[in-house]
Motif scaffolding. Structure first.
Motif, mmCIF file in Angstrom:
data_model
loop_
_atom_site.group_PDB
_atom_site.id
_atom_site.type_symbol
_atom_site.label_atom_id
_atom_site.label_comp_id
_atom_site.label_asym_id
_atom_site.label_seq_id
_atom_site.Cartn_x
_atom_site.Cartn_y
_atom_site.Cartn_z
ATOM 1 N N PRO A 437 0.924 -1.046 -0.035
ATOM 2 C CA PRO A 437 -0.043 0.030 0.050
ATOM 3 C C PRO A 437 0.918 1.321 -0.056
ATOM 4 N N LEU A 438 0.957 1.900 -1.028
ATOM 5 C CA LEU A 438 1.865 2.970 -0.978
ATOM 6 C C LEU A 438 1.274 4.429 -1.098
ATOM 7 N N HIS A 439 1.994 5.188 -0.310
ATOM 8 C CA HIS A 439 1.501 6.625 0.371
ATOM 9 C C HIS A 439 2.431 7.646 -0.043
ATOM 10 N N VAL A 440 1.930 8.735 -0.479
ATOM 11 C CA VAL A 440 2.526 9.838 -0.969
ATOM 12 C C VAL A 440 2.108 11.086 0.251
ATOM 13 N N HIS A 441 3.056 11.735 0.996
ATOM 14 C CA HIS A 441 2.782 12.979 1.854
ATOM 15 C C HIS A 441 2.302 13.994 0.895
ATOM 16 N N LEU A 442 1.766 14.901 1.679
ATOM 17 C CA LEU A 442 1.314 16.397 0.972
ATOM 18 C C LEU A 442 0.194 16.448 -0.054
ATOM 19 N N VAL A 443 0.271 15.430 -0.701
ATOM 20 C CA VAL A 443 -0.738 15.381 -1.944
ATOM 21 C C VAL A 443 -1.819 14.562 -2.060
ATOM 22 N N HIS A 444 -2.892 14.802 -2.519
ATOM 23 C CA HIS A 444 -3.869 13.852 -2.822
ATOM 24 C C HIS A 444 -3.794 13.629 -4.407
ATOM 25 N N PHE A 445 -3.969 12.258 -5.040
ATOM 26 C CA PHE A 445 -3.479 12.131 -6.338
ATOM 27 C C PHE A 445 -4.838 11.454 -7.056
ATOM 28 N N GLN A 446 -4.669 11.340 -8.208
ATOM 29 C CA GLN A 446 -5.605 10.753 -9.128
ATOM 30 C C GLN A 446 -5.270 9.627 -9.819
ATOM 31 N N VAL A 447 -6.002 8.522 -9.452
ATOM 32 C CA VAL A 447 -5.477 7.282 -10.240
ATOM 33 C C VAL A 447 -5.675 6.971 -11.612
ATOM 34 N N LEU A 448 -4.804 7.031 -12.561
ATOM 35 C CA LEU A 448 -5.094 7.135 -13.900
ATOM 36 C C LEU A 448 -5.179 5.543 -14.501
ATOM 37 N N SER A 449 -4.101 4.813 -14.029
ATOM 38 C CA SER A 449 -4.502 3.228 -14.292
ATOM 39 C C SER A 449 -3.938 2.395 -13.156
ATOM 40 N N LEU A 467 -1.066 -1.897 -4.303
ATOM 41 C CA LEU A 467 -0.703 -2.391 -5.156
ATOM 42 C C LEU A 467 -0.583 -3.984 -4.927
ATOM 43 N N GLY A 468 -1.096 -4.822 -5.692
ATOM 44 C CA GLY A 468 -0.911 -6.267 -5.715
ATOM 45 C C GLY A 468 0.231 -6.621 -6.224
ATOM 46 N N PRO A 469 0.871 -8.053 -5.939
ATOM 47 C CA PRO A 469 1.937 -8.537 -6.706
ATOM 48 C C PRO A 469 2.216 -8.171 -8.178
ATOM 49 N N GLY A 470 3.333 -7.792 -8.632
ATOM 50 C CA GLY A 470 3.398 -7.375 -9.849
ATOM 51 C C GLY A 470 2.570 -6.415 -10.574
ATOM 52 N N GLN A 471 1.980 -5.605 -9.696
ATOM 53 C CA GLN A 471 1.112 -4.622 -10.387
ATOM 54 C C GLN A 471 1.759 -3.338 -10.797
ATOM 55 N N ALA A 472 1.310 -2.399 -11.701
ATOM 56 C CA ALA A 472 1.739 -1.111 -11.597
ATOM 57 C C ALA A 472 0.588 -0.050 -11.769
ATOM 58 N N ALA A 473 0.685 1.087 -11.369
ATOM 59 C CA ALA A 473 -0.198 2.080 -11.280
ATOM 60 C C ALA A 473 0.398 3.448 -11.510
ATOM 61 N N ASP A 474 -0.267 4.383 -12.428
ATOM 62 C CA ASP A 474 0.008 5.624 -12.957
ATOM 63 C C ASP A 474 -1.055 6.432 -12.171
ATOM 64 N N ILE A 475 -0.263 7.303 -11.213
ATOM 65 C CA ILE A 475 -1.073 8.293 -10.578
ATOM 66 C C ILE A 475 -0.761 9.780 -11.132
ATOM 67 N N LEU A 476 -1.736 10.647 -10.914
ATOM 68 C CA LEU A 476 -1.458 12.043 -11.235
ATOM 69 C C LEU A 476 -1.427 12.752 -10.091
ATOM 70 N N VAL A 477 -0.170 13.646 -9.937
ATOM 71 C CA VAL A 477 0.095 14.083 -8.665
ATOM 72 C C VAL A 477 0.265 15.640 -9.175
ATOM 73 N N ARG A 478 -0.080 16.611 -8.091
ATOM 74 C CA ARG A 478 0.110 18.165 -8.338
ATOM 75 C C ARG A 478 0.830 18.423 -7.016
ATOM 76 N N PHE A 479 1.817 19.157 -7.007
ATOM 77 C CA PHE A 479 2.757 19.757 -6.086
ATOM 78 C C PHE A 479 2.596 20.959 -5.929
ATOM 79 N N SER A 480 1.370 21.305 -4.799
ATOM 80 C CA SER A 480 1.187 22.787 -4.737
ATOM 81 C C SER A 480 1.352 22.885 -3.250
#
Ligand code: C2O
Ligand code: CU
Length: 507
Positions: A437-449, A467-480
């Motif tokens: 389970p991957l977490h980014v501080h400061l931002v909220h993101f939108q899952v593209l895939s 994310l499950g084994p072998g998975q990939a995700a694209d997330i859209l992040v804005r740093f403001s």
């Protein structure tokens, strides 16, 4: 001067030695999360009453700010029917007191560390200035704790007390606060350092969602108990003052055998035959759940209205909810679908036996429905993927005795892994070897895939993605909002402590 993680650990007084793993805890060479069995008979299910966590009163308020004062200390809690459990708690309670904040009003949280170890406080999901975000080396040390504990030249270390300021310039959402001490987050959260932080706004209030005693935060976490009723945890050094880490067989994560909700084992809650709003948080170190109702109430068993970053645009019906560590699901459950007298069990489909049950709702009375079934919930101004100016790839993998790594490197406060520009938008491609389970501080993101299209639980704004084994995700992040240094990491807390964390600096 750059220090390796090992040198940092040595300077911090810990050895940081990672030993080879026993076969039993491995899957394809990767250590799996492992059940830690309690050394006492497990309490019976559905005997305890669900505790309603009290809301903290501010010490004072002024025109723009609510001031809270909290001491972090050892205490004893009545968790098991047979005796007391020593905990570490905010104001001596577990879960910590709920902080209720209002969008646009600042919160000042003054923490006093009365524990024998360093602490760090992080508001998970908060859009927070770097000096209040709880960077893992921004230690708050006990008052008379002598030596400086870190070689991180940018660490902001304080003794005794420190103030955290939360701007609350963000959407209404279910946030939570928890400990974030470098290398020791997992055992310190396990001992009790976690609480809710509910951010409200006027827009949400107009929806007439279930409120009052029909709006209930549920903190779900698993724990194990020693024979004397204390929390059991496989720390190498249980004083948490020396060597960090867990015994090698638990490197994949520690699973408790007792499921707690708001600090009570398998509790029950008496409800009316109306709609309820549950803000569900998985505060477990390593356990993920698939929550379902038994008997089920069809595809609308749970009507999801919000995720990590607040309300969705429109509600989504789910038969079951998969929730990984640190994720939040804001859901409505309509008990008018059940006859008065029914007992509805919240089950966990990802485990059998005792860990397959979470709590029970007893529908005991009839009441008039006062809430509305919302259709439109909120407006979300998503970012435009075409505006992303760069794509960064982060690989989260286990590398033998190197531990849990990001792009093959262990966490090191001295290394910057990304330097996004203020107000820029980026795509982060996250890929994994295993469950993380991957977490980014400061931002909220939108899952593209999310290994294909966004999954059923990816709607709205997220700050943690499973994310499950072998998975990939694209997330859209804005740093403001803020320049400065923050972390991103796996929220399996044992993985986090064992180096699956990176830095980014907004410049
Ligand atoms: Cu919930 Cu960096 O944490
Ligand atoms: Cu992980």
């Amino acid at each position: 001067m750059k220090l390796s993680r090992r040198e940092v650990l040595r300077l911090a007084g810990s050895a940081g030695v990672l030993l080879p793993l026993s076969e039993s805890a491995c899957l394809h060479g990767r250590p799996q999360a492992k059940l830690l069995e309690s050394r006492l008979p497990l309490p019976k299910p559905f005997e305890a009453t669900l505790p309603i966590v009290p809301v903290l009163k501010p010490a004072r308020t002024d025109a723009a700010v609510d001031y809270y004062e909290v001491s972090v200390r050892q205490a004893s809690a009545r968790i098991l029917p047979g005796g007391n459990t020593a905990i570490w708690g905010y104001n001596g309670t577990f879960p910590g007191p709920t902080i209720e904040a209002r969008r646009g009003r600042r919160v000042s949280l003054r923490l006093r560390n009365e524990l024998p170890v360093p602490i760090v406080n992080h508001l998970h999901g908060g859009h927070t200035a770097p000096e209040s975000d709880g960077y893992p080396t921004d230690f708050l040390l006990p008052k008379d704790y002598g030596a400086l504990l870190t070689s991180d030249p940018r660490a902001r270390v304080k003794w005794g007390e420190r103030e955290y300021v939360y701007a609350n310039e963000q959407r209404a959402a279910t946030l939570w606060y928890h400990d974030h001490r470098m290398d020791f987050t997992a055992p310190q959260v396990w001992r009790g350092l976690a609480g809710f932080y509910i951010l409200r706004d006027d827009q949400e209030a107009q929806l007439r969602l279930p409120s009052g005693d029909k709006e209930i935060p549920l903190m779900i976490c698993d724990r194990s108990f020693d024979a004397d009723g204390s929390f059991l945890y496989p720390s190498l050094d249980p004083s948490l003052r020396g060597q960090a880490g867990v015994t090698t067989d638990y490197m994949g994560g520690v699973l408790g055998d007792v499921i707690l909700v708001n600090g009570a084992p398998w509790p029950k809650l008496e409800v009316a035959n109306t709609r309820y709003r549950f803000r569900i948080l998985n505060a477990s170190n390593a356990r993920r759940y698939e929550l379902a109702l038994e008997p089920a109430a069809g595809a609308g068993s749970f009507v999801q209205i919000g995720s990590d970053g607040g309300l969705l645009e429109v509600p989504i019906g789910h038969r079951s909810i998969r929730i990984a560590p640190a994720e939040r699901f804001d859901v409505l459950v309509n008990f008018s679908r059940y006859r008065t007298g029914s007992q509805v069990v919240l089950v966990n489909r990802l485990a059998g036996g005792r860990q397959g049950e979470v709590m029970r709702f007893d529908v005991v009375r009839q009441e008039r429905e006062e809430s509305r079934a919302p259709y439109a919930l909120s407006r979300i101004d998503f970012h435009d993927a075409a505006s992303a100016i760069s794509t960064r790839v982060f690989d989260f993998s286990y590398r033998g005795t190197g531990g849990w790594l990001i792009n093959r490197k262990p966490y090191d406060p001295a290394r910057m892994d990304a330097q996004p520009k203020l107000d820029s938008t980026e795509i982060w491609r996250l890929q994994t070897d295993f469950n993380h389970p991957l977490h980014v501080h400061l931002v909220h993101f939108q899952v593209l895939s999310h290994s294909g299209r966004p999954g059923p639980y990816d709607a709205g704004w997220k700050d943690t993605i499973d994310l499950g084994p072998g998975q990939a995700a694209d997330i859209l992040v804005r740093f403001s909002g803020y320049r400065g240094r923050y972390v991103f990491h796996c929220h399996n807390l044992e993985h986090e402590d064992m180096a699956m964390m990176g830095n980014f600096e907004v410049i």
